[in-house]
Design a protein around this motif. Structure first.
Motif, PDB file in Angstrom:
ATOM      1  N   PRO A   1      -7.693  -3.882  -9.070  1.00  0.00           N
ATOM      2  CA  PRO A   1      -8.930  -4.495  -8.596  1.00  0.00           C
ATOM      3  C   PRO A   1     -10.030  -4.412  -9.645  1.00  0.00           C
TER       4      PRO A   1
ATOM      5  N   SER B   1      -0.622   0.752  -5.772  1.00  0.00           N
ATOM      6  CA  SER B   1      -0.546   1.149  -7.181  1.00  0.00           C
ATOM      7  C   SER B   1      -0.356  -0.043  -8.101  1.00  0.00           C
TER       8      SER B   1
ATOM      9  N   ILE C   1     -10.189  -8.229  -5.218  1.00  0.00           N
ATOM     10  CA  ILE C   1      -8.747  -8.278  -5.437  1.00  0.00           C
ATOM     11  C   ILE C   1      -8.281  -9.722  -5.335  1.00  0.00           C
TER      12      ILE C   1
ATOM     13  N   VAL D   1     -15.600  -4.519  -4.433  1.00  0.00           N
ATOM     14  CA  VAL D   1     -14.193  -4.390  -4.862  1.00  0.00           C
ATOM     15  C   VAL D   1     -13.567  -5.770  -4.696  1.00  0.00           C
TER      16      VAL D   1
ATOM     17  N   SER E   1      -4.009   2.579  -0.762  1.00  0.00           N
ATOM     18  CA  SER E   1      -4.211   1.744  -1.939  1.00  0.00           C
ATOM     19  C   SER E   1      -2.860   1.307  -2.479  1.00  0.00           C
TER      20      SER E   1
ATOM     21  N   ASP F   1      -5.460   4.922 -11.496  1.00  0.00           N
ATOM     22  CA  ASP F   1      -5.134   5.163 -10.089  1.00  0.00           C
ATOM     23  C   ASP F   1      -5.786   4.141  -9.166  1.00  0.00           C
ATOM     24  N   GLY F   2      -6.452   3.128  -9.763  1.00  0.00           N
ATOM     25  CA  GLY F   2      -7.072   2.090  -8.961  1.00  0.00           C
ATOM     26  C   GLY F   2      -8.402   2.485  -8.353  1.00  0.00           C
ATOM     27  N   LYS F   3      -8.983   3.595  -8.815  1.00  0.00           N
ATOM     28  CA  LYS F   3     -10.250   4.072  -8.264  1.00  0.00           C
ATOM     29  C   LYS F   3     -11.361   3.893  -9.288  1.00  0.00           C
TER      30      LYS F   3
ATOM     31  N   LYS G   1       0.071   4.195  -1.627  1.00  0.00           N
ATOM     32  CA  LYS G   1      -0.634   5.462  -1.789  1.00  0.00           C
ATOM     33  C   LYS G   1      -1.505   5.684  -0.558  1.00  0.00           C
TER      34      LYS G   1
ATOM     35  N   PHE H   1       0.853  -1.181   0.000  1.00  0.00           N
ATOM     36  CA  PHE H   1       0.000   0.000   0.000  1.00  0.00           C
ATOM     37  C   PHE H   1       0.892   1.235   0.000  1.00  0.00           C
TER      38      PHE H   1
ATOM     39  N   THR I   1      -6.786   6.663   4.121  1.00  0.00           N
ATOM     40  CA  THR I   1      -7.065   5.629   3.124  1.00  0.00           C
ATOM     41  C   THR I   1      -5.735   5.181   2.522  1.00  0.00           C
TER      42      THR I   1
END
Length: 527
Positions: A262, A258, A306, A304, A256, A276-278, A229, A227, A254
């Motif tokens: 997901p 990179s 993963i 979500v 995340s 950006d994974g969002k 970010k 994680f 939060t």
């Protein structure tokens, strides 16, 4: 370079390399030399962190192998990972040795925070190129390319790390294309630039190792989630509060990864996930069961998913939200009632929707004609009550019910000699030579719908009466205006004109005519 998408850290290293290549082509001064040292220091710091992360990656593979009860195929993967780690350490150690030799050749202290000699291009050339292409640069090329060949056994897309100018797509200057790897990177190169090149090559080696360990980790069902970010996020109960009331929110961190990609869904449908994974959530709020305050409570559900430790892990979230009932504003000359079979023009706006307002109209009890401008609509009622339904982008907004009025009959006026005929006192005989019947609409109706309030007397009869009998044959006219010269020549004092309206027609907003069911008579005494 290895295939696959790069992390932001790897992209930054690549950008530093491009800057480094550009600076090598310039005549350098002391300020630029300091920039080279900054690049070298930055790359060195990053390399130390990546080296530790790669060491942890091997330990992660080992832990996963043990968790899987040391299956033979997993043990073989672990051994390969350890071999990659050892091979990488050897190459990194070799590059560090080259760095030490350059510092010694240029009379700088190993591990010092500042260099007394940052340039010394001649010493760099002697060390790295040698008098007859026997310098460390040529040996380094073989070491680097030998390492990339080794990594290909794990990551087939790995490319050679040390390229001659003609093979390097980043070299575009024709004057540089003839140089070999050593000349391209170390010819006419100050010390700090040469050290930055070594740090860049070390970064590439560690990046190859990261790719290889990630591949090996996936083979034993282990995915290393870093994680990298981390940020702050606030969630408020409401973004709108009234003065004198409390504003409430939660503030939290939060995180995340990179490198993780997901998959997400919104209410069961796949959601597009950005680089950006969002996941970007956007939908049009639809009406619901509005309460007395005009608010409908709703919720959306997201997932979500993963890949974690060889298994799919799904996280679910349910987010409540509220939909407020849009308020329609209807503008018209009169909206209390509409007129039957007339073009009643309305303008319907929904201020809360702003630029998102894309209206659609339907109605019961009326024909609907969309206007040229947004929100304009014409209703042509065909029953005693009309219900207008309004939507925006296919989503219902609301309805409005109107009563329907009958069209008021026009008033017929008899004009003689430019004045209205006097049925009580009489009209001079000579004045009736030019007679005209005018259909005058109801004033309120004409103000509201002028295009539907156009009337015309289209047929009427005129009879000259003497006593109780006609004094001459009845004349019929098909237009409002009549020439009664024959009547004037035959009339006597005491006679009267009997005028009977036979047909009145109305022209509507479409330019179509319809008959108005009405009768009207005039008895005009002649003087």
């Amino acid at each position: 370079m290895a295939g696959g998408k790069e992390t932001p850290r790897q992209k930054m290293i690549g950008m530093m390399y491009l800057v480094l290549t550009a600076l090598l082509a310039l005549q350098v001064n002391s300020a630029i030399l300091l920039k080279f040292k900054f690049l070298d220091d930055s790359l060195s710091n990053i390399n130390q962190k990546v080296d530790k992360a790669n060491d942890s990656a091997v330990k992660g593979i080992q832990a996963q192998v043990e968790k899987n009860h040391n299956l033979p195929k997993d043990v073989a993967v672990l051994k390969q990972g350890e071999e990659v780690r050892e091979k990488t350490k050897q190459v990194v150690s070799y590059l560090q040795g080259v760095r030490d030799k350059l510092l010694a050749a240029t009379e700088n202290t190993k591990g010092g925070s500042a260099y007394k000699n940052m340039s010394m291009e001649d010493k760099v050339a002697i060390t790295m190129l040698g008098p007859s292409r026997n310098g460390l640069g040529y040996e380094m090329k073989d070491k680097l390319n030998g390492y990339s060949t080794f990594i290909k056994g794990v990551v087939p897309g790995a490319q050679a790390l040390a390229l001659d100018a003609k093979e390097d797509p980043g070299v575009t200057e024709p004057s540089q294309k003839s140089k070999n790897f050593a000349e391209l990177n170390f010819e006419n190169t100050p010390l700090v630039a040469a050290l930055a090149v070594l740090s860049q090559k070390e970064a590439e080696v560690l990046k190859y190792e990261s790719d290889a360990l990630a591949e090996l980790s996936s083979r034993v069902g282990g995915q290393i989630i870093v994680f990298d970010k981390i940020g702050a996020f606030a969630s408020a109960e409401s973004n709108t509060v009234a003065a004198g009331t409390k504003y409430k929110a939660e503030l939290f961190l939060t995180a995340s990864a990179s490198g993780m990609k997901p998959s997400m869904t919104l209410n069961g449908s796949p959601l597009q996930v950005g680089p950006d994974g969002k996941g970007k959530i956007e939908f049009t709020a639809t009406p619901g069961a509005f309460n007395a305050e005009g608010i409908a409570k709703k919720e959306w559900k997201g997932t979500v998913r993963i890949r974690n430790n060889g298994r799919d892990t799904t996280f679910n979230v349910t987010v409540p939200y509220m939909v407020t009932k849009p308020v329609m504003q209807i503008q018209s000359a009169s909206v209390q009632a509409l007129y039957f079979k007339c073009g009643n023009k309305l303008t319907v706006t929904v201020p809360a929707l702003g630029a998102n307002y894309k209206p659609g109209f339907s109605a019961s009890g009326a024909q609907v004609i969309a206007g040229a401008k947004t929100g304009e609509v014409t209703l042509v009622p065909n029953s005693g009550e009309v219900t207008l339904n309004v939507s925006s982008n296919g989503n219902a907004i609301g309805s409005q019910t109107f009563k329907v009025r009958a069209i008021p009959k026009p008033d017929i006026k008899c004009m003689v000699g430019g004045r209205e005929a006097n049925e009580k006192q009489g009209t001079p005989i000579v004045a009736v030579r030019n007679l005209s019947l005018r259909a005058v609409p109801d004033q309120g109706f004409a103000n509201f719908l002028p295009e539907d309030a156009r009337y015309r007397v289209t047929r009427y009869e005129v009879t000259l009466v003497r006593g109780r009998r006609p004094a001459m044959q009845t004349m019929t006219f098909d237009s409002p205006d009549a020439n009664l010269t024959a009547v004037v020549n035959s009339a006597r004092e005491g006679d009267r004109l009997f005028i009977e309206v036979k047909e009145v027609r109305r022209m509507n907003f479409r330019g179509e005519q319809e008959e108005v069911r009405m009768t009207k008579t005039f008895n005009v005494p002649l003087l």
